[in-house]
Scaffold this active site. Sequence first.
Site, mmCIF file in Angstrom:
data_model
loop_
_atom_site.group_PDB
_atom_site.id
_atom_site.type_symbol
_atom_site.label_atom_id
_atom_site.label_comp_id
_atom_site.label_asym_id
_atom_site.label_seq_id
_atom_site.Cartn_x
_atom_site.Cartn_y
_atom_site.Cartn_z
ATOM 1 N N ALA A 61 0.885 -1.339 -0.171
ATOM 2 C CA ALA A 61 -0.152 0.119 -0.197
ATOM 3 C C ALA A 61 0.787 1.211 -0.020
ATOM 4 O O ALA A 61 1.929 1.312 0.360
ATOM 5 C CB ALA A 61 -0.828 0.001 1.206
ATOM 6 N N GLY A 102 0.598 -5.738 0.191
ATOM 7 C CA GLY A 102 -0.339 -5.634 -0.871
ATOM 8 C C GLY A 102 0.622 -6.048 -2.359
ATOM 9 O O GLY A 102 -0.145 -6.608 -3.242
ATOM 10 N N GLU A 105 0.102 -9.804 -2.161
ATOM 11 C CA GLU A 105 -1.173 -9.990 -2.588
ATOM 12 C C GLU A 105 -1.427 -9.791 -4.033
ATOM 13 O O GLU A 105 -2.294 -10.734 -4.487
ATOM 14 C CB GLU A 105 -2.149 -9.108 -1.709
ATOM 15 C CG GLU A 105 -2.192 -9.571 -0.259
ATOM 16 C CD GLU A 105 -2.874 -8.603 0.762
ATOM 17 O OE1 GLU A 105 -2.751 -7.553 0.614
ATOM 18 O OE2 GLU A 105 -3.628 -9.019 1.338
ATOM 19 N N GLU A 125 1.537 -6.701 7.679
ATOM 20 C CA GLU A 125 0.515 -5.752 8.106
ATOM 21 C C GLU A 125 0.169 -5.701 9.541
ATOM 22 O O GLU A 125 -0.114 -4.736 10.103
ATOM 23 C CB GLU A 125 -1.029 -6.102 7.483
ATOM 24 C CG GLU A 125 -1.299 -5.940 5.831
ATOM 25 C CD GLU A 125 -0.303 -6.730 4.983
ATOM 26 O OE1 GLU A 125 0.313 -7.858 5.597
ATOM 27 O OE2 GLU A 125 -0.375 -6.458 3.754
#
Length: 705
Positions: A61, A102, A105, A125
Amino acid sequence: MTAHYQVHGDVAVITLDNPPVNGLGLSTRQAIAQGLDRANDDPAVRAIVLIGAGKAFSGGADIKEFGSPKAYQDPNLLSLILALEHSAKPVVAAVHAVCMGGGLELALGAHYRIAAPGTKVALPEVKLGLIPGAGGTQRLPRVIGVEAALNMIVSGEPVPAEVLAGLPGQKLFDRLAGSAETLLDEALALAREVAERHARGEPLPRVRDLRCRHPHGDAYFQFARNMVGAQSKHYPAPLKCIDAVQAATTRRFDEGLAFERETFLNLMTTPVSIALRHLFVAERAASKIADVPEDTPLRPVRSVAIIGAGTMGSGIAINFLNVGLPVTLLEAKDEALQRGVAHIRSVYEGQVKKGKLTPEQAEQRLGALRTTLSYEDIRDADLVIEAVFEDMEVKRRVFEQLDAVMKPGAILATNTSTLDVNRIAAFTKRPQDVIGTHFFSPANVMKLLEVVRGDATAKDVLATIMALGKKIKKTCVVSGVCDGFIGNRMIEQYSRQAGFLLEEGCTPAQVDRAIEAFGFAMGPFRMSDLAGNDVGWYIRKRRYVEKPHLRYSKVADRLCEMGRFGQKTGAGWYDYQPGKRDAIPSPVVEQMIADYRQELGITPRAISDEEIVQRLVFALVNEGAHILEEKIAARASDIDLVYLTGYGFPAWRGGPMHYAEQFGLFNVMQAMKRFAKNPHDDAAFWQPAPLIQRLVAEGKGFAAA
Ligand code: NAI
């Protein structure tokens, strides 16, 4: 553009290009989505490679978007991953260096993955009080197994791609590339291979379609909860990670994904996650200095000299030896030099015993240490750090010597904890080269480095020390010149309040217990016993002369008059058994406090833990506000970092200034007004800083300071 599109023959290559770590902000996500569409619409393209430019595949992110509506704007990360999965043409994620959060992911949404050696793979995270929110908890267990995935998700720690690629039955990486340099070519080759297979009718593999089971699920997850729960008392996220991974084993993929999302969104609004994200941003902000450009040329630092091989000098030396910088220790007396070297040696021996270093590594580090009694031997050092006695006359002699011998351009630093860095700089004819480097004890362990900027300190000197601080893995916070700098100036107010609390009715143990329950690593009295009660005594004696109008409780002086200097004398606020560090409440001290109250005519009252905590913490906050207003600290979050890394303030509360803002500055001010009316507290002490008064009147937070 934050992602580029290029066609290499029959393969489209989408390159993330959003320095420094290809954060997946809105514009990057849009560019990736557009690239996907373009590739799927182009009949000449048979496959797609997703790769990162520069230092990373993707760090996840974009922190600039944290918590802002942009983070959720379409295409959000979830929808982008869905688009990858649904791509009619095979997508190969080619990852290198950093593939985290992210970023991982996203890669898990591709049909195939190839990694360069050394790629650090993580779902970090949890360190921000969150769980992965874009499928990480559902997809990672499907490709590396439940237990390996849970370990990664609960710890947030990076694992090298080679290790993951070696897991039996893993489906995370289809291939390891030979090197980062050949990654693109090898990804193109893989893309062509899979396009061929796809053309022959082989379906595109999707991680979501893989099975996710654990043979002894219930027992395993229970065991994991017991282990993790015990270690993460104040942190809700680690247990939620377990819930989410368990959901991957018990629910259908889409249901698991929805559960993960809901859990993620709930955690986003918890005070703990808000505090941890605040500190994450604070850490990055602290390295930015408004009037020092990021591209300021640095002075080379290839060798370090340290003056004084005492507690601090020897600890400071270890930091540089650890990163391969040669150190010369200079002392006044050979005996002190030998003690310092023995200390450094014992630290390395301890690390070898614990298996943190090999004996060869320890010897190599020690081999870079030189000792001397002569300034002639240090004249060529690029940086010299003075750590002699805290006495202006002694410092003056040292800096005059340094000025006489050091080569031009050498950085002259002082580790003083209370003295005026501007005065020290004025002992030389090169005040622009002088700076404060305030390490915390033990200097080889504590993360904090207060970098004290004198009035004349050159910008490149400041920038060089900040960069060097980062290299030795310190959290560097810039402080202006004032007595005590940021941290100790604030702690003095906290200690004063702790003294008043004793006068009014508390015992040392009650105060320590209350603030430790709040989350501090150690209460003020246990801390003082550890550091030595004589240190504070020495400072107070100076204060009585310099600032006679300030009230100090004399209880601590009485303690020192009794010779109770703390652990080092076997007795302080507490009693200590020989060789042990357990603090045992002392009837002698309690009697001394009671006698003192009687002398003052104070009838002790019962004081609640809530009042103890508020008085100690708001004492810090009020002084912090003065520090901010005087521009000694550049931002409130710098103060929070100082407290987190130097004083054991609980990370999950985000630091004193953040805590005060969350508590509400209005409420903080109301509490101060209440304390000012306490019969034996110091009303002058509780005068709210003008900055707090202004921010409350304007309804603003410290960011507006
Ligand atoms: P220390 O007393 O353990 O060591 C000082 C050393 O300096 C002694 O070994 C002494 O022989 C040597 N020395 C004295 N005069 C000298 C000279 N003219 N030339 C060369 N060497 C000389 O003191 P400590 O605790 O290491 O403190 C050093 C400095 O660091 C002080 O300025 C202190 O305020 C500061 N400091 C101390 C902290 C602590 O927790 N001890 C924390 C942060 C800063």
